[in-house]
Design a protein around this motif. Structure first.
Motif, PDB file in Angstrom:
ATOM      1  N   LYS D  69      -2.823  -6.555  -1.238  1.00  0.00           N
ATOM      2  CA  LYS D  69      -2.686  -6.612   0.224  1.00  0.00           C
ATOM      3  C   LYS D  69      -4.055  -6.575   0.904  1.00  0.00           C
ATOM      4  O   LYS D  69      -4.316  -7.288   1.860  1.00  0.00           O
ATOM      5  CB  LYS D  69      -1.837  -5.423   0.715  1.00  0.00           C
ATOM      6  N   HIS D  70      -4.912  -5.713   0.386  1.00  0.00           N
ATOM      7  CA  HIS D  70      -6.231  -5.541   0.984  1.00  0.00           C
ATOM      8  C   HIS D  70      -7.054  -6.841   0.891  1.00  0.00           C
ATOM      9  O   HIS D  70      -7.661  -7.283   1.869  1.00  0.00           O
ATOM     10  CB  HIS D  70      -6.951  -4.395   0.285  1.00  0.00           C
ATOM     11  N   VAL D  71      -7.071  -7.451  -0.275  1.00  0.00           N
ATOM     12  CA  VAL D  71      -7.870  -8.671  -0.466  1.00  0.00           C
ATOM     13  C   VAL D  71      -7.334  -9.800   0.423  1.00  0.00           C
ATOM     14  O   VAL D  71      -8.108 -10.507   1.086  1.00  0.00           O
ATOM     15  CB  VAL D  71      -7.871  -9.095  -1.953  1.00  0.00           C
ATOM     16  N   PHE D  72      -6.014  -9.946   0.491  1.00  0.00           N
ATOM     17  CA  PHE D  72      -5.483 -11.027   1.329  1.00  0.00           C
ATOM     18  C   PHE D  72      -5.693 -10.742   2.815  1.00  0.00           C
ATOM     19  O   PHE D  72      -5.891 -11.653   3.607  1.00  0.00           O
ATOM     20  CB  PHE D  72      -4.017 -11.311   0.979  1.00  0.00           C
ATOM     21  N   HIS D  73      -5.687  -9.467   3.171  1.00  0.00           N
ATOM     22  CA  HIS D  73      -5.986  -9.113   4.539  1.00  0.00           C
ATOM     23  C   HIS D  73      -7.422  -9.564   4.874  1.00  0.00           C
ATOM     24  O   HIS D  73      -7.667 -10.147   5.933  1.00  0.00           O
ATOM     25  CB  HIS D  73      -5.843  -7.605   4.724  1.00  0.00           C
ATOM     26  N   SER D  74      -8.342  -9.301   3.942  1.00  0.00           N
ATOM     27  CA  SER D  74      -9.748  -9.662   4.192  1.00  0.00           C
ATOM     28  C   SER D  74      -9.924 -11.176   4.272  1.00  0.00           C
ATOM     29  O   SER D  74     -10.803 -11.677   4.962  1.00  0.00           O
ATOM     30  CB  SER D  74     -10.661  -9.075   3.110  1.00  0.00           C
ATOM     31  N   ILE D  96       2.691  -6.912  -9.425  1.00  0.00           N
ATOM     32  CA  ILE D  96       3.003  -6.001  -8.312  1.00  0.00           C
ATOM     33  C   ILE D  96       4.506  -6.072  -8.043  1.00  0.00           C
ATOM     34  O   ILE D  96       5.235  -6.739  -8.770  1.00  0.00           O
ATOM     35  CB  ILE D  96       2.190  -6.342  -7.047  1.00  0.00           C
ATOM     36  N   ASP D  97       4.976  -5.370  -7.043  1.00  0.00           N
ATOM     37  CA  ASP D  97       6.417  -5.366  -6.766  1.00  0.00           C
ATOM     38  C   ASP D  97       6.805  -6.587  -5.935  1.00  0.00           C
ATOM     39  O   ASP D  97       5.995  -7.112  -5.160  1.00  0.00           O
ATOM     40  CB  ASP D  97       6.810  -4.091  -6.040  1.00  0.00           C
ATOM     41  N   PRO D  98       8.051  -7.052  -6.065  1.00  0.00           N
ATOM     42  CA  PRO D  98       8.490  -8.254  -5.347  1.00  0.00           C
ATOM     43  C   PRO D  98       8.319  -8.149  -3.835  1.00  0.00           C
ATOM     44  O   PRO D  98       7.926  -9.122  -3.183  1.00  0.00           O
ATOM     45  CB  PRO D  98       9.972  -8.363  -5.721  1.00  0.00           C
ATOM     46  N   ALA D  99       8.560  -6.965  -3.271  1.00  0.00           N
ATOM     47  CA  ALA D  99       8.468  -6.840  -1.811  1.00  0.00           C
ATOM     48  C   ALA D  99       7.035  -7.068  -1.338  1.00  0.00           C
ATOM     49  O   ALA D  99       6.804  -7.798  -0.364  1.00  0.00           O
ATOM     50  CB  ALA D  99       8.974  -5.463  -1.370  1.00  0.00           C
ATOM     51  N   SER D 100       6.064  -6.467  -2.012  1.00  0.00           N
ATOM     52  CA  SER D 100       4.660  -6.664  -1.626  1.00  0.00           C
ATOM     53  C   SER D 100       4.267  -8.122  -1.796  1.00  0.00           C
ATOM     54  O   SER D 100       3.551  -8.694  -0.977  1.00  0.00           O
ATOM     55  CB  SER D 100       3.746  -5.794  -2.488  1.00  0.00           C
ATOM     56  N   SER D 101       4.738  -8.746  -2.880  1.00  0.00           N
ATOM     57  CA  SER D 101       4.397 -10.138  -3.144  1.00  0.00           C
ATOM     58  C   SER D 101       4.939 -11.046  -2.030  1.00  0.00           C
ATOM     59  O   SER D 101       4.249 -11.940  -1.544  1.00  0.00           O
ATOM     60  CB  SER D 101       4.971 -10.553  -4.505  1.00  0.00           C
ATOM     61  N   LYS D 102       6.169 -10.752  -1.615  1.00  0.00           N
ATOM     62  CA  LYS D 102       6.767 -11.569  -0.541  1.00  0.00           C
ATOM     63  C   LYS D 102       6.045 -11.355   0.781  1.00  0.00           C
ATOM     64  O   LYS D 102       5.900 -12.272   1.575  1.00  0.00           O
ATOM     65  CB  LYS D 102       8.255 -11.234  -0.405  1.00  0.00           C
ATOM     66  N   GLY D 170       8.383 -14.605 -10.035  1.00  0.00           N
ATOM     67  CA  GLY D 170       7.431 -14.312 -11.114  1.00  0.00           C
ATOM     68  C   GLY D 170       7.273 -12.823 -11.328  1.00  0.00           C
ATOM     69  O   GLY D 170       7.459 -12.314 -12.437  1.00  0.00           O
ATOM     70  N   VAL D 171       6.957 -12.088 -10.253  1.00  0.00           N
ATOM     71  CA  VAL D 171       6.772 -10.644 -10.409  1.00  0.00           C
ATOM     72  C   VAL D 171       8.102  -9.962 -10.740  1.00  0.00           C
ATOM     73  O   VAL D 171       8.137  -8.995 -11.502  1.00  0.00           O
ATOM     74  CB  VAL D 171       6.105  -9.989  -9.168  1.00  0.00           C
ATOM     75  N   ALA D 256      11.116   1.301  -7.937  1.00  0.00           N
ATOM     76  CA  ALA D 256      11.080   1.151  -6.480  1.00  0.00           C
ATOM     77  C   ALA D 256      11.796  -0.127  -6.043  1.00  0.00           C
ATOM     78  O   ALA D 256      12.554  -0.132  -5.069  1.00  0.00           O
ATOM     79  CB  ALA D 256       9.635   1.157  -5.987  1.00  0.00           C
ATOM     80  N   ALA D 257      11.579  -1.216  -6.784  1.00  0.00           N
ATOM     81  CA  ALA D 257      12.204  -2.476  -6.408  1.00  0.00           C
ATOM     82  C   ALA D 257      13.713  -2.419  -6.653  1.00  0.00           C
ATOM     83  O   ALA D 257      14.506  -2.970  -5.884  1.00  0.00           O
ATOM     84  CB  ALA D 257      11.573  -3.631  -7.195  1.00  0.00           C
TER      85      ALA D 257
END
Lengths: 299, 299, 299, 299
Positions: D69-74, D96-102, D170-171, D256-257
């Motif tokens: 998330k951090h890298v894509f935010h940057s 990573i988890d599917p929710a974060s990936s989406k 994928g994830v 978690a997922a």
């Protein structure tokens, strides 16, 4: 705890304190000064060693085994402590594992630095402030004197002090009690969630359980359903109370100690995994938040 | 239960009994006769249907869901029951699953055969004999009359009767309570075993737990360590008490009902598997024998 | 198995059979007769003892430990068996627990009635009919002769025969293998359910898993999602295959044997409780029906 | 992975790299230079944003959801990326988890910054170096073009690329596979420990299992008993391999997922609690060290 000690120890005694947080110590000393004449003297020191050199009764209260070992290492490393009139009594109120507690006791007692007693407490921040803590301690009862001396000291800090056996029995008993607590808390959360989802009124259900064989601290005092017990953390968004991370710590210590002694804890792994997941989802909350987590994962 | 009913119902009432065991019925009738003048009349019948035709209040007490369904089928199948002065009230004191209870209630109430109330009990054989059972029941509270009528009847059989909600709430509440009991019992057995293996005195440990957050029925009343509670099954070789097979049955019902309602019970599968293993090893014993099993599998 | 034996043993041998089901024996004998000249002679007996008196190689195949003990008791109780040219070899292909197997071996070997070898099989009804069973056996290898003799016999019944160690090693190995199977089956059912609910195509998911570190018999051969493996029970409503009750039996034996040897099986209790619940919900189905059960309890 | 990319991409392409570790980047650039004429140009940048501005294909490989998330935010925060000839393709190989990936996919695609594809890998450090990684990816298949383009890129990095479904698949697939792996690993460790304690030869037992229904990656490739598989971590003191902390991370993400999607994972909590305890006892080791832990807690 320090406030209660200051208020209750004999006037002839001096309370010496040490904390890693300098500001906290200064504030405490200022409070004591403000309390004025008649109040006990309070002295602050810059190290645990300095404190131990001047004190015949040393009380420690630390978060984890590693901290207890570190502090005692800093006390004992520099060499023999100066002899005082009374034999030194070290009372460690930390909740740690029996093996670590025995290790520190050995380091203290083998070279005759004094006596080491494990005396973890229960009652939380509320009990510490009100002076209503319960202590369970482990101390050799070969002579009655040591047990009596420990009880006198702990009487300044709480209302109960259970002598459970030899050194190590205090932390062992604490872990055994908190293991029950960890499991009962999940059982109550699961059963209340089941009842609520079946359409039962949670207050009526809790009343019945509390008059039946299901009664326990998590059902009666710390009921996990908001509104059932007004003063419980559940009724204030699971804030305050006994944090999940503390419960995870105690569970971890109990599991490690059980493993070392070859004792099975059949529900432990499942409970630990569940608290992990609950802590991921609701960090910082009271451990009764398991109920909320279960609600969320219900269909 | 029948003895208490006979002793406590108004003199004008007749107690009609039916049981699959003919000899038991005859013996009960003979007892009533022997009680002589002034004692309530007791009548025996050869079928549940015959009993229901003549009675306005019918109390059933059966082992498993299948038996409850079977008996009510035998009552309702032959067609409408003759009308009596009062609406018939069926009180089923069996511990069964909510879905079966609702199914039977529907079969009774949809064609207006009367009212069906689920009212499982707790207290065991001891409570049944002493008349100190607790009942938890589910009954529509649309009119207060039904709830009051149920309470009056149950007052002849026990000391408490909790109204938990609509029909089905009684068996739901019972399963929720017994789920907690099933889990707390394991937790206490595990913690006591841990403490004993660490060298703590079991009585001292139990006393501390019973004054702390670990207190619960299995630690206080039914402590699993022989000698800790004199009157507990553990102190008489785990005989008497609440049999493991009954606990397994209740756990099975709770799991099935939870599944149907999409409610997670995280510890249930582990607990069920453990009770299976304990029952294999110690069939017929009180469910606190989990402690003995854990002792045996400890290193 | 008997059909394959009849077809494959040397023409000079006689196959003697015994079964509690009289009709099955008669039918088998009739089949043999119908096979005509050149086919091996088949004889039927009315007791296991009578069979054992005349045979130098005795193969037993029974459902549970209690049956194995009972049959061997009936063989050995009447006293010494008549001496034959070759030492008697008893091969028990039942899946039972190691302790029971050793007990029966002792009863056979201590009084020199012959050699007892445990040789449970895997491959199911399909493998038994096709003669493609795998056997894992336990037999003393002090002389190579016994092991070779066992392998020759088992070659008539299956395609593999693994010598795992001393007597008892066969059933031990079988239980260890089936324990893995029991757990892997749940893991695959859970993961496939998770994937399907996340919207993945089950065939694509299974293909990927079967090329990755998740590959195992339940993912590849017995995939629990209908349609993924055409010939798997899941694709025919979970009929046929390896029944849940058999898996429950093996799990029960593994747990009891682990307990006796003080060996922890951390996932066993949870798995056992889960199979209990699945068997309640879907009795008689292949054990991959865990998938269907999980689907049903998903939100 | 970067080395393989450099070696395999068309000569006309430029490989631009960015890493938080400056020294690693410099070393990589130096290596490329040393490779001399004919080798692909390598360029280093000081930010992910700078890299993304100049690249039409961006591959990320990061430890945890928070880093992704951090890298894509940057990358996305400073505003629209300059338009290039080809639409940008972001391939995230992190587990990573599917929710974060989406969530990240949405941040990329909603404002038309390009396409985001989740493509976690399996094969470990060994596979990354040898270029034999397997990828499982999620990408819209509305037009075949995207899927083909992803496959072409991944062909430079590994030997397999499974298209499992829409973005997120994928994830999801990776977590499903690793969930099976986590559980199968425990099952094999438990069964091998049981067999060894029963006196079976571990190599013979493993051979039998690997020809039977218990066969799986942890029994065949990563057998947890030292000496059974020569190249497995167990045979070198559990060093190298797949670290327990990575397994704990994947298990945490799967739980978690699953929770978010209301999907039960019956064995998950027990497994997670067990890996916690194993990690406490043997930090930094391959996850097959569960076997050693079980040995230690056996009677």
């Amino acid at each position: 705890m320090a406030r209660n000690l200051r208020a209750k120890i004999p006037a002839s005694d001096t309370l010496i304190v040490h904390d890693v947080n300098e500001a906290t110590m200064q504030k405490f000393a200022a409070e004591a000064k403000a309390a004025g004449a008649g109040a006990n003297a309070v002295e602050i020191t810059d190290s645990a060693r300095a404190l131990a050199e001047k004190s015949d009764t040393i009380i420690t209260s630390l978060p984890e085994p590693v901290h207890v070992k570190h502090v005692f290492h800093s006390i004992l490393k520099p060499g023999p402590l100066p002899t005082l009139e009374r034999e030194r009594l070290f009372i460690d109120t930390s909740t740690i594992d029996p093996a670590s507690s025995k290790e520190v006791a050995y380091a203290v007692q083998a070279p005759n630095h004094g006596r080491f007693v494990d005396a973890p407490m229960s009652g939380g921040v509320v009990g510490a402030e009100a002076g209503t803590l319960s202590f369970m301690f482990g101390a050799s009862s070969k002579t009655g004197a040591l047990v009596e001396r420990v009880k006198l000291v702990l009487a300044h800090l709480g209302k109960n002090a259970w002598h459970l056996g030899e050194q190590g029995a205090g932390v062992s008993g604490k872990l055994a009690n908190n293991y029950i607590l960890a499991i009962n808390n999940i059982a109550v959360a699961e059963a209340m969630n089941l009842g609520v989802r079946w359409g039962l009124d949670p207050k009526a259900l809790a009343s019945m359980i509390n008059s039946s064989t299901g009664r326990c601290w998590p059902s009666e005092v710390n009921n996990p359903v908001p509104g059932v017990v007004e003063k419980a953390p559940a009724s204030r968004n699971y804030d305050g109370g006994f944090g999940i991370s503390l419960m995870r710590k105690d569970l971890k210590l109990a599991i490690a100690a059980a493993q070392e002694s070859g004792t099975p804890l059949e529900l432990a792994a499942t409970a630990r995994g569940l608290y992990d997941a609950v802590d991921d989802a609701h960090p910082g909350k009271d451990f009764s938040v398991v109920y909320k987590y279960l609600q969320e994962i219900s269909r």
